[in-house]
Design an enzyme around this catalytic site. Structure first.
Site, PDB file in Angstrom:
ATOM      1  N   LYS A   1     -71.652  20.559 -66.118  1.00  0.00           N
ATOM      2  CA  LYS A   1     -72.439  21.787 -66.254  1.00  0.00           C
ATOM      3  C   LYS A   1     -72.975  21.822 -67.671  1.00  0.00           C
ATOM      4  O   LYS A   1     -72.211  21.832 -68.639  1.00  0.00           O
ATOM      5  CB  LYS A   1     -71.569  23.008 -65.977  1.00  0.00           C
ATOM      6  CG  LYS A   1     -72.332  24.311 -66.197  1.00  0.00           C
ATOM      7  CD  LYS A   1     -71.516  25.510 -65.770  1.00  0.00           C
ATOM      8  CE  LYS A   1     -72.308  26.787 -65.987  1.00  0.00           C
ATOM      9  NZ  LYS A   1     -71.549  27.974 -65.578  1.00  0.00           N
TER      10      LYS A   1
ATOM     11  N   LYS B   1     -75.091  20.498 -62.634  1.00  0.00           N
ATOM     12  CA  LYS B   1     -75.824  21.763 -62.765  1.00  0.00           C
ATOM     13  C   LYS B   1     -76.485  21.841 -64.124  1.00  0.00           C
ATOM     14  O   LYS B   1     -75.795  21.588 -65.115  1.00  0.00           O
ATOM     15  CB  LYS B   1     -74.824  22.899 -62.598  1.00  0.00           C
ATOM     16  CG  LYS B   1     -75.389  24.258 -62.871  1.00  0.00           C
ATOM     17  CD  LYS B   1     -74.304  25.287 -62.767  1.00  0.00           C
ATOM     18  CE  LYS B   1     -74.884  26.638 -63.107  1.00  0.00           C
ATOM     19  NZ  LYS B   1     -73.915  27.685 -63.011  1.00  0.00           N
TER      20      LYS B   1
HETATM   21  C1  PBG Z   1     -71.104  31.375 -65.151  1.00  0.00           C
HETATM   22  C2  PBG Z   1     -72.129  30.847 -64.229  1.00  0.00           C
HETATM   23  C3  PBG Z   1     -73.460  30.698 -64.581  1.00  0.00           C
HETATM   24  C4  PBG Z   1     -74.108  30.234 -63.453  1.00  0.00           C
HETATM   25  C5  PBG Z   1     -73.156  30.082 -62.443  1.00  0.00           C
HETATM   26  N1  PBG Z   1     -71.920  30.452 -62.954  1.00  0.00           N
HETATM   27  C6  PBG Z   1     -74.169  31.043 -65.825  1.00  0.00           C
HETATM   28  C7  PBG Z   1     -73.635  30.616 -67.128  1.00  0.00           C
HETATM   29  O1  PBG Z   1     -72.879  29.656 -67.244  1.00  0.00           O
HETATM   30  O2  PBG Z   1     -73.964  31.294 -68.100  1.00  0.00           O
HETATM   31  C8  PBG Z   1     -75.580  29.987 -63.423  1.00  0.00           C
HETATM   32  C9  PBG Z   1     -76.240  29.987 -62.105  1.00  0.00           C
HETATM   33  C10 PBG Z   1     -77.717  30.075 -62.156  1.00  0.00           C
HETATM   34  O3  PBG Z   1     -78.378  30.114 -63.206  1.00  0.00           O
HETATM   35  O4  PBG Z   1     -78.270  30.119 -61.050  1.00  0.00           O
HETATM   36  N2  PBG Z   1     -69.820  31.026 -64.990  1.00  0.00           N
END
Ligand code: PBG
Length: 332
Positions: free
Chosen positions: A201, A254
């Site tokens: 991520k 991601k």
């Molecule tokens: C946070 C989380 C995020 C997303 C999924 N879980 C945002 C972040 O890490 O700030 C992002 C999903 C998206 O942008 O569609 N745990």
């Protein structure tokens, strides 16, 4: 006439021929739909994510029934809680009467065949909007704690499993959380609950619309001490090896379309199923371009998702899932 025995265009001559040659497919069975649930009675439009809503528990159940009938196999649940329920320890995340836990119980009862995935991380519940617990220092700086956070995530995951989750999906990027979650779930008897790890991520600029939907943007600072540096590719394989060794059932990359190389690397470097999250910013770019008439929304969206599949993803989390399910039905 030129003597040209090898003519690749022969394999593209008609739609029937192209169908025989096609290497990659996209079907509704590959889709996971992220959904937001809140405590209110009304279903609210989300301005930063056109087409998505913050659902009431009742509205969520009705929509989930419709999506399941459309063939969507799995939804991923995110809780949206008001400011007054946020705290330094994020305790609302494991409240058995919390909105995600209540939604899970209702969905389990009303839509039994639908796979229920939940996001595990503290940011929607934390005063700081960080995915983990925070320690503040006298000079005003702060640190996101690792091992203490992992304990909190285990509490959150157990409350989800107890309420009926099939798949726990930790999005926090703390070290060692897969091993800890597996051990906690197994010790409580939830050996059948799967772990979909957010393995790679990235600290991406594409999460803005999602943070708008949950009001979960970090109050100050960023997430770069735990989310990966967008410049790094090899490091994703390091994370993948750790997650596999710790017992992850599936790995996730991601965002998706800016990171197709990473999806491809994980596909080649792991035997585990690979998921990719087509995140809010990727969805919104397509929506905005389509709303201006600059892109054909259906063609551009299906091409984005197909490219994610071609790179090697087995499953795709996307806000476009309901629309795509309808488009794919039209094609049959
Ligand atoms: C946070 C989380 C995020 C997303 C999924 N879980 C945002 C972040 O890490 O700030 C992002 C999903 C998206 O942008 O569609 N745990």
């Amino acid at each position: 006439m030129q003597n040209l025995p090898i003519r690749p265009r022969r394999n593209r001559r008609t739609e029937a021929v192209r169908g025989l040659m096609r290497e990659t497919s996209l079907s509704v069975s590959h889709l996971i739909y992220p959904m937001f649930v809140h405590e209110g009675e009304e279903d609210e439009e989300i301005h930063s994510l056109p087409g998505c809503k913050r659902w009431s528990v009742e509205g969520l159940v009705a929509e989930a029934k419709r999506l399941y009938a459309l063939g969507i196999p799995c939804i991923d649940l995110f809780g949206a809680v008001p400011e007054e329920k946020k705290s330094m320890d994020g305790a609302e995340a494991w409240n058995p009467q919390g909105v995600v836990q209540r939604a899970l119980r209702a969905l389990r009862r009303e839509v039994p065949g639908l796979l229920l995935m939940t996001d595990v991380a503290l940011d929607p519940y934390s005063t700081y909007g960080q995915d983990g617990l925070v320690r503040e220092y006298a000079d005003g700086s702060y640190e996101v704690l690792n091992d203490e956070t992992v304990e909190a995530l285990c509490r959150q995951a157990l409350s989800h499993a107890e309420a009926g989750a099939d798949i726990i999906s930790p999005s926090d990027m703390m070290d060692g959380r897969i091993a800890a979650l597996r051990a906690a779930l197994d010790a409580a008897g939830y050996t059948g609950v799967s772990l979909l790890s957010y393995t790679a991520k990235y600290a991406s600029a594409l999460y803005g619309p999602f943070r708008g939907a949950l009001g979960s943007a970090p109050k100050k600072g960023d997430k770069k001490t735990y989310q990966m540096d967008p410049a790094n590719r090899r490091e994703a394989l390091r994370e993948a090896a750790l997650d596999a060794a710790e017992g992850a059932d599936m790995l996730m990359v991601k965002p998706a379309t800016y990171y197709l190389d990473v999806i491809s690397d994980l596909r080649a470097g792991s035997t585990l199923p690979i998921a990719a999250y087509h995140v809010s910013g990727e969805y919104l770019m397509l929506k905005a371009a389509a709303a201006s008439g600059w892109l054909d929304e259906k063609a551009a969206t299906l091409e984005a998702l197909l490219s994610i599949r071609r790179a090697g993803a087995d499953m795709i989390l996307t806000y476009a899932a309901p629309q795509v399910a309808e488009w794919l039905q039209e094609e049959i």
